[in-house]
Motif scaffolding. Structure first.
Motif, PDB file in Angstrom:
ATOM      1  N   ASP A  52       0.864  -1.187   0.000  1.00 23.71           N
ATOM      2  CA  ASP A  52       0.000   0.000   0.000  1.00 23.71           C
ATOM      3  C   ASP A  52       0.900   1.237   0.000  1.00 23.71           C
ATOM      4  O   ASP A  52       1.299   1.734   1.050  1.00 23.71           O
ATOM      5  CB  ASP A  52      -0.911  -0.023   1.226  1.00 23.71           C
ATOM      6  CG  ASP A  52      -1.941   1.092   1.226  1.00 23.71           C
ATOM      7  OD1 ASP A  52      -1.784   2.067   0.457  1.00 23.71           O
ATOM      8  OD2 ASP A  52      -2.900   0.994   2.015  1.00 23.71           O
ATOM      9  N   PHE A  53       1.235   1.718  -1.188  1.00 20.84           N
ATOM     10  CA  PHE A  53       2.172   2.828  -1.322  1.00 20.84           C
ATOM     11  C   PHE A  53       1.593   4.134  -0.787  1.00 20.84           C
ATOM     12  O   PHE A  53       2.332   4.970  -0.266  1.00 20.84           O
ATOM     13  CB  PHE A  53       2.619   2.974  -2.774  1.00 20.84           C
ATOM     14  CG  PHE A  53       3.349   1.758  -3.264  1.00 20.84           C
ATOM     15  CD1 PHE A  53       4.603   1.438  -2.778  1.00 20.84           C
ATOM     16  CD2 PHE A  53       2.770   0.906  -4.192  1.00 20.84           C
ATOM     17  CE1 PHE A  53       5.281   0.305  -3.213  1.00 20.84           C
ATOM     18  CE2 PHE A  53       3.431  -0.225  -4.634  1.00 20.84           C
ATOM     19  CZ  PHE A  53       4.692  -0.530  -4.140  1.00 20.84           C
ATOM     20  N   GLU A  54       0.287   4.315  -0.889  1.00 21.51           N
ATOM     21  CA  GLU A  54      -0.325   5.532  -0.339  1.00 21.51           C
ATOM     22  C   GLU A  54      -0.204   5.546   1.179  1.00 21.51           C
ATOM     23  O   GLU A  54       0.081   6.581   1.785  1.00 21.51           O
ATOM     24  CB  GLU A  54      -1.784   5.647  -0.783  1.00 21.51           C
ATOM     25  CG  GLU A  54      -1.939   5.908  -2.268  1.00 21.51           C
ATOM     26  CD  GLU A  54      -1.163   7.139  -2.743  1.00 21.51           C
ATOM     27  OE1 GLU A  54      -1.230   8.188  -2.067  1.00 21.51           O
ATOM     28  OE2 GLU A  54      -0.490   7.046  -3.784  1.00 21.51           O
ATOM     29  N   ALA A  55      -0.413   4.397   1.810  1.00 22.76           N
ATOM     30  CA  ALA A  55      -0.246   4.312   3.262  1.00 22.76           C
ATOM     31  C   ALA A  55       1.209   4.561   3.636  1.00 22.76           C
ATOM     32  O   ALA A  55       1.490   5.246   4.623  1.00 22.76           O
ATOM     33  CB  ALA A  55      -0.700   2.947   3.783  1.00 22.76           C
ATOM     34  N   ALA A  56       2.137   4.046   2.841  1.00 20.10           N
ATOM     35  CA  ALA A  56       3.559   4.263   3.116  1.00 20.10           C
ATOM     36  C   ALA A  56       3.888   5.750   3.027  1.00 20.10           C
ATOM     37  O   ALA A  56       4.589   6.288   3.900  1.00 20.10           O
ATOM     38  CB  ALA A  56       4.416   3.467   2.133  1.00 20.10           C
ATOM     39  N   LYS A  57       3.388   6.439   2.014  1.00 17.70           N
ATOM     40  CA  LYS A  57       3.616   7.886   1.886  1.00 17.70           C
ATOM     41  C   LYS A  57       3.058   8.635   3.084  1.00 17.70           C
ATOM     42  O   LYS A  57       3.685   9.546   3.620  1.00 17.70           O
ATOM     43  CB  LYS A  57       2.984   8.409   0.604  1.00 17.70           C
ATOM     44  CG  LYS A  57       3.702   7.997  -0.654  1.00 17.70           C
ATOM     45  CD  LYS A  57       2.959   8.538  -1.869  1.00 17.70           C
ATOM     46  CE  LYS A  57       3.525   8.005  -3.156  1.00 17.70           C
ATOM     47  NZ  LYS A  57       2.773   8.497  -4.331  1.00 17.70           N
ATOM     48  N   ARG A  58       1.846   8.251   3.504  1.00 20.59           N
ATOM     49  CA  ARG A  58       1.223   8.907   4.655  1.00 20.59           C
ATOM     50  C   ARG A  58       2.048   8.684   5.922  1.00 20.59           C
ATOM     51  O   ARG A  58       2.282   9.611   6.696  1.00 20.59           O
ATOM     52  CB  ARG A  58      -0.206   8.381   4.843  1.00 20.59           C
ATOM     53  CG  ARG A  58      -0.983   9.113   5.927  1.00 20.59           C
ATOM     54  CD  ARG A  58      -2.360   8.514   6.177  1.00 20.59           C
ATOM     55  NE  ARG A  58      -2.224   7.278   6.953  1.00 20.59           N
ATOM     56  CZ  ARG A  58      -2.395   6.051   6.475  1.00 20.59           C
ATOM     57  NH1 ARG A  58      -2.722   5.861   5.219  1.00 20.59           N
ATOM     58  NH2 ARG A  58      -2.256   4.997   7.243  1.00 20.59           N
ATOM     59  N   LEU A  59       2.524   7.462   6.123  1.00 15.68           N
ATOM     60  CA  LEU A  59       3.314   7.154   7.310  1.00 15.68           C
ATOM     61  C   LEU A  59       4.646   7.905   7.311  1.00 15.68           C
ATOM     62  O   LEU A  59       5.119   8.344   8.362  1.00 15.68           O
ATOM     63  CB  LEU A  59       3.543   5.641   7.408  1.00 15.68           C
ATOM     64  CG  LEU A  59       2.301   4.839   7.781  1.00 15.68           C
ATOM     65  CD1 LEU A  59       2.507   3.361   7.461  1.00 15.68           C
ATOM     66  CD2 LEU A  59       1.965   5.030   9.250  1.00 15.68           C
ATOM     67  N   ILE A  60       5.246   8.070   6.143  1.00 14.07           N
ATOM     68  CA  ILE A  60       6.488   8.831   6.045  1.00 14.07           C
ATOM     69  C   ILE A  60       6.233  10.290   6.421  1.00 14.07           C
ATOM     70  O   ILE A  60       6.995  10.897   7.174  1.00 14.07           O
ATOM     71  CB  ILE A  60       7.100   8.706   4.636  1.00 14.07           C
ATOM     72  CG1 ILE A  60       7.627   7.287   4.442  1.00 14.07           C
ATOM     73  CG2 ILE A  60       8.207   9.735   4.415  1.00 14.07           C
ATOM     74  CD1 ILE A  60       8.008   6.951   3.007  1.00 14.07           C
ATOM     75  N   ALA A  61       5.140  10.846   5.929  1.00 13.57           N
ATOM     76  CA  ALA A  61       4.793  12.230   6.270  1.00 13.57           C
ATOM     77  C   ALA A  61       4.510  12.354   7.768  1.00 13.57           C
ATOM     78  O   ALA A  61       4.957  13.320   8.410  1.00 13.57           O
ATOM     79  CB  ALA A  61       3.580  12.688   5.459  1.00 13.57           C
TER      80      ALA A  61
END
Length: 76
Positions: A52-61
């Motif tokens: 889930d790349f969108e979740a990964a981006k959100r977690l990084i932010a």
């Protein structure tokens, strides 16, 4: 950041890159060693689900990372 990596990684792709053909390894998403009395699938969705790349981006932010370079030299 560890959660972000976990959200973006596909265990089967990783194992194929590491060990080769799927006939040479078995997916095991248990915290405890598979095929032992303590093995179970609690929390296994993180390792068996689709990346889930969108979740990964959100977690990084959420971790506060903004693309900064590491300012600390590596220790040798």
């Amino acid at each position: 950041m560890r959660q972000a990596v976990l959200a973006a990684v596909d265990q089967a792709e990783f194992m194929t890159a590491l060990a080769g053909s799927p006939q040479d390894w078995k997916r095991c998403a248990s915290f405890f060693t598979c095929n032992t009395p303590m093995a179970n699938d609690a929390g296994a969705a993180a390792l068996t689900g689709k990346p889930d790349f969108e979740a990964a981006k959100r977690l990084i932010a959420e971790a506060g990372y903004k693309g900064e370079k590491n300012r600390h030299p590596r220790r040798g």
